[in-house]
Design a protein around this motif. Structure first.
Motif, PDB file in Angstrom:
ATOM      1  N   ILE A  67       0.864  -1.190  -0.122  1.00 15.97           N
ATOM      2  CA  ILE A  67       0.149  -0.047   0.124  1.00 15.97           C
ATOM      3  C   ILE A  67       0.974   1.377  -0.131  1.00 15.97           C
ATOM      4  CG2 ILE A  67      -1.756   1.240   1.246  1.00 15.97           C
ATOM      5  CD1 ILE A  67      -2.612  -1.343   2.529  1.00 15.97           C
ATOM      6  N   ALA A  68       0.842   2.146  -1.008  1.00 14.28           N
ATOM      7  CA  ALA A  68       1.413   3.252  -0.958  1.00 14.28           C
ATOM      8  C   ALA A  68       0.301   4.499  -1.047  1.00 14.28           C
ATOM      9  CB  ALA A  68       2.177   3.614  -2.328  1.00 14.28           C
ATOM     10  N   LEU A  69       0.423   5.048   0.177  1.00 19.07           N
ATOM     11  CA  LEU A  69      -0.537   6.203   0.476  1.00 19.07           C
ATOM     12  C   LEU A  69       0.059   7.150   0.834  1.00 19.07           C
ATOM     13  CD1 LEU A  69      -3.802   6.073   0.760  1.00 19.07           C
ATOM     14  CD2 LEU A  69      -3.348   6.075   2.970  1.00 19.07           C
ATOM     15  N   GLU A  70      -0.358   8.631   0.095  1.00 20.92           N
ATOM     16  CA  GLU A  70       0.644   9.724   0.508  1.00 20.92           C
ATOM     17  C   GLU A  70      -0.707  11.179   0.417  1.00 20.92           C
ATOM     18  OE1 GLU A  70       3.454  10.781  -2.026  1.00 20.92           O
ATOM     19  OE2 GLU A  70       2.039  11.001  -3.811  1.00 20.92           O
ATOM     20  N   PRO A  71      -0.174  12.077   1.330  1.00 14.87           N
ATOM     21  CA  PRO A  71      -0.981  13.330   1.237  1.00 14.87           C
ATOM     22  C   PRO A  71      -0.145  14.330   0.117  1.00 14.87           C
ATOM     23  CG  PRO A  71       0.359  13.434   2.963  1.00 14.87           C
ATOM     24  CD  PRO A  71       0.872  11.970   2.241  1.00 14.87           C
ATOM     25  N   THR A  72      -0.720  15.145  -0.485  1.00 15.39           N
ATOM     26  CA  THR A  72      -0.146  16.111  -1.348  1.00 15.39           C
ATOM     27  C   THR A  72      -0.370  17.371  -0.916  1.00 15.39           C
ATOM     28  OG1 THR A  72      -1.274  14.641  -2.916  1.00 15.39           O
ATOM     29  CG2 THR A  72      -0.002  16.299  -3.957  1.00 15.39           C
ATOM     30  N   ALA A  73       1.036  18.063  -1.104  1.00 21.98           N
ATOM     31  CA  ALA A  73       0.929  19.555  -0.853  1.00 21.98           C
ATOM     32  C   ALA A  73       0.354  20.288  -1.663  1.00 21.98           C
ATOM     33  CB  ALA A  73       2.531  19.915  -0.737  1.00 21.98           C
ATOM     34  N   GLY A  74       0.312  21.616  -1.483  1.00 21.96           N
ATOM     35  CA  GLY A  74      -0.407  22.611  -2.173  1.00 21.96           C
ATOM     36  C   GLY A  74      -0.234  24.096  -1.941  1.00 21.96           C
ATOM     37  N   GLY A  75      -0.775  25.104  -2.145  1.00 22.12           N
ATOM     38  CA  GLY A  75      -0.650  26.488  -1.880  1.00 22.12           C
ATOM     39  C   GLY A  75      -1.382  26.975  -0.590  1.00 22.12           C
ATOM     40  N   TRP A  76      -0.602  27.884   0.034  1.00 29.14           N
ATOM     41  CA  TRP A  76      -1.078  28.555   1.417  1.00 29.14           C
ATOM     42  C   TRP A  76      -1.486  29.952   1.003  1.00 29.14           C
ATOM     43  CZ3 TRP A  76      -0.355  27.055   6.879  1.00 29.14           C
ATOM     44  CH2 TRP A  76      -0.374  25.713   6.887  1.00 29.14           C
TER      45      TRP A  76
END
Lengths: 520, 178
Positions: A381-390
């Protein structure tokens, strides 16, 4: 005569408990078996006093920390005096401790000459908890579909593992040894806390330590009261919408009213959606934890959380509300509404504290997952959150490609890990140009991640905030929302935001783009 | 792992180390080796370095010493769990004769100064000598502040400082400490 700690000893203790918590977290990360813990840092640890008041904390995921004390209170309420040196308890009930069933909290008493002097807590994400789908279930409609659920449960008694509980846990997860290994890594911080606190107590003794703890709590109380009193009084209301609850297509309303009056700050979630059929419901403890985190970003942000923090804050969540989940509401994607809630809170606070005003950020965890079972890797299982803009700030641009507020130190999976452990190639990881909202101060931009699937496998996606993208402030414009494109080997393209366990052929390309922040 | 494979791998590392040291002029009898293995339980990322005693490799004993070290570090261990060796390490050590304790080159000293410094709440006349002006056997009595290019040494009242062989400074308490 009662013993009191002088100001210097108090300051030594205050810094000691923080470094102790960092050592505890290091022992968790360094002994973990799953990359989501040692690499992703999906965890939090805390050192508490014997009543469950927070002293030191260290996080990968700061969202956890405001609810971790609730676990000690639950264990104490359930076991009473039947808590002994060497015992370890675990729990994951979403209604009692918040979060989803994946997040298991281990709790152990810390003893000194037979006397209970504190607790160590370690919460970490278990990759699989025996739900209907491997890893994270996407379309659960009640908690029984989401896996094994535990109230306070003793799994180690006076230092000895209770074998039938370990066997039971192993039978309930697809990841078997890795899960049991991760459980071991959650025992490590409790033992580390015990050892390190023992070293301090060797030097100053229990009475002085307890006096120092009371001083620390009092400092936090005073600083919070002074900070709230300094903010202008008033009432502000904001609302936004989640795209859907994971099962339907109806937008979900999230509303927050902030009232500041003297030294008291009240957050009222009346107006937010009632419980929903899908899994974006959230236990009240976790809702409160999120609001504590959002509060901490604005009030005394450089001061650690202690047992004296947050006494100035009252949280009102209606009985029938998605943020006060009750059995049998599904909670797997409980955090979906929390990023929006944090933005709404900060938006209200921006009216009250102009000097700290900040536009909204991209909001949610934006989770991408790939998984399968094969001969060489077994279940993977490869599970990740993804970054974004603030969002843009009052006096400066803000960050691009930063993980969202609730997740703090939670990391995406590096390309080298994808390419050595999983049949996935990360073909692009870049800043998503011009995705941040324009304004005098630019917001940050989201990111592009393009995955190529090299062997047949399954993929799950959970992207949010397309209907309420990050809003601007003071005339600044909104950021772009997320965008996803799946290109099948025959060239067909699909666009969606949420996807449950979809089988992908080798050669499929999944391109995810996260939103930018609001301009200001 | 087959102990013979491990033994051969260590022998190859030892040979590389021996060659490096020989090329630096170290004689064979002055060379020794320290072996260690990085262990972890199967599936973990981080490792613990476990020293290996010299002589025949006893795999069971090495494995047991990993469990003991792990227990000490993390408060629990899994003696029945699978382990893996992530790295093997060998340090080749060449012993050199102890270097001569040569005195530092003599440098011109600035003249000593003097001013009041507070000790235990009261001002005291304190000499501020330049360390370059200290010679072997000559005693400086505290209170003093000894200055030099790379350090400042506070010598409280009741202490004495003098230079010893090699230009090192030795401090001795002679009176009641404050």
């Amino acid at each position: 005569m009662s013993v009191t700690a002088d100001p210097i000893t108090t300051e030594v203790v205050r810094n000691f408990v923080i470094s102790c918590a960092e050592d505890m977290n290091a022992s968790l990360w360094r002994s973990a078996h799953s990359s989501v813990i040692y690499g992703g840092k999906d965890s939090a640890v805390a050192l508490m006093d014997e009543h469950g008041n927070m002293l030191g904390q260290s996080t990968g995921v700061p969202l956890f920390i405001g609810a971790i004390d609730a676990c000690v209170h639950r264990v104490k309420a359930y076991y009473g005096d039947d808590i002994h040196e060497g015992d370890v308890f675990i729990m994951n009930d979403s209604y009692l401790q918040g979060t989803h069933l994946h997040d298991v909290t281990a709790i152990g008493g810390i003893f000194r000459d037979g006397e209970l002097v504190g607790f160590g807590d370690a919460r970490a994400h278990w990759g699989d908890i025996g739900a209907i789908d491997p890893g994270s279930t996407m379309q659960s409609t009640d908690i029984y579909q989401e896996g094994l659920r535990l109230g306070p449960t003793r799994i180690i008694s006076r230092g000895k593992q209770i074998r039938e509980w370990y066997d039971h846990l192993r039978l309930h997860t697809r990841l078997k040894d890795a899960t049991i290994g991760d459980l071991g890594s959650q025992v490590a911080p409790i033992r580390t806390g015990e050892r390190r606190l023992g070293q301090l107590l060797d030097r100053i003794g229990v009475p002085v330590y307890r006096s120092a703890c009371q001083n620390i709590f009092e400092q936090s109380r005073r600083m919070d009261r002074e900070a709230i009193a300094a903010i202008q009084d008033g009432t502000w209301t904001r609302h936004g919408f989640l795209d859907d609850d994971g099962t339907g297509t109806t937008p979900i309303r999230v509303e927050l009213t902030l009232t500041i009056k003297g030294e008291a700050l009240t957050v009222d979630l009346t107006g937010s959606s009632s419980p929903v059929p899908g899994s974006v419901n959230c236990g009240a403890k976790q809702t409160e934890s999120l609001l504590r985190l959002a509060y901490k970003t604005m009030i005394n942000p450089d001061r650690a959380i202690t047992g004296g923090s947050f006494e100035t804050m009252t949280v009102i969540v209606p009985d029938s509300c998605m943020f006060n989940a009750q059995e049998p509401s599904a909670c797997e994607w409980y955090f979906t509404g929390l990023g929006l809630l944090a933005d709404l809170f900060i938006s209200c606070m921006s009216e009250a504290m102009l000097e700290r005003s900040t536009a909204a950020h991209y909001g949610d965890s934006m989770v991408a997952g790939f998984f399968s079972v094969d001969k060489t890797r077994g279940q993977w299982i490869a599970l990740e959150p993804t970054a974004g803009g603030w969002g843009g700030r009052r006096d400066s641009d803000d960050e691009s490609a930063l993980i969202n507020l609730v997740n703090g130190g939670f990391c995406n999976i590096p390309a080298k890990v994808y390419e050595t452990k999983f049949p996935i190639r990360l073909e692009e990881f870049s800043i998503r140009k011009d995705s941040g909202g324009p304004g005098r101060y630019r917001s940050g931009c989201g990111v592009v991640r393009r995955y190529k699937v090299l062997e047949p496998c399954y993929s799950a996606l959970w992207f949010e905030r397309s209907k309420t993208p990050a809003w601007g402030l003071n005339g600044g414009k909104d950021g772009k929302g997320p965008f996803i494109e799946i290109t099948l080997p025959d060239g067909t393209k699909e666009h969606l935001f949420k996807m449950r366990a979809q089988a992908l052929e080798a050669g499929t390309i999944v391109e995810t783009m996260t939103g930018g922040g609001g301009g200001r | 792992m087959d102990p013979a494979t491990l033994k051969a791998a260590f022998a190859s590392l030892a040979e590389t180390g021996r060659e490096y040291l020989s090329s630096e002029g170290i004689t064979p009898e002055a060379i020794s080796y320290e072996r260690s293995v990085d262990f972890r339980y199967h599936g973990q990322e981080y490792v613990m370095t476990i020293p290996l005693p010299s002589g025949t490799i006893d795999m069971a004993a090495v494995r047991a010493s990993f469990d003991v070290a792990y227990e000490r570090q993390y408060g629990h261990s899994s003696p029945e769990g699978r382990v893996e060796m992530a790295n093997i390490r060998l340090a080749a050590l060449g012993r050199r004769p102890r270097p001569v304790n040569a005195p530092p080159a003599s440098v011109a000293a600035r003249p000593p100064r003097e001013r009041a410094v507070h000790f235990a709440g009261a001002p005291q006349k304190t000499v501020i000598p330049d360390r370059n002006g200290m010679t072997e056997g000559k005693v400086v009595s505290g209170p003093a502040i000894i200055e030099e290019g790379t350090a400042t040494t506070l010598l409280p009242p009741g202490w004495q400082a003098r230079l010893i062989v090699g230009g090192h400074m030795s401090q001795t308490r002679t009176g009641a400490a404050i």
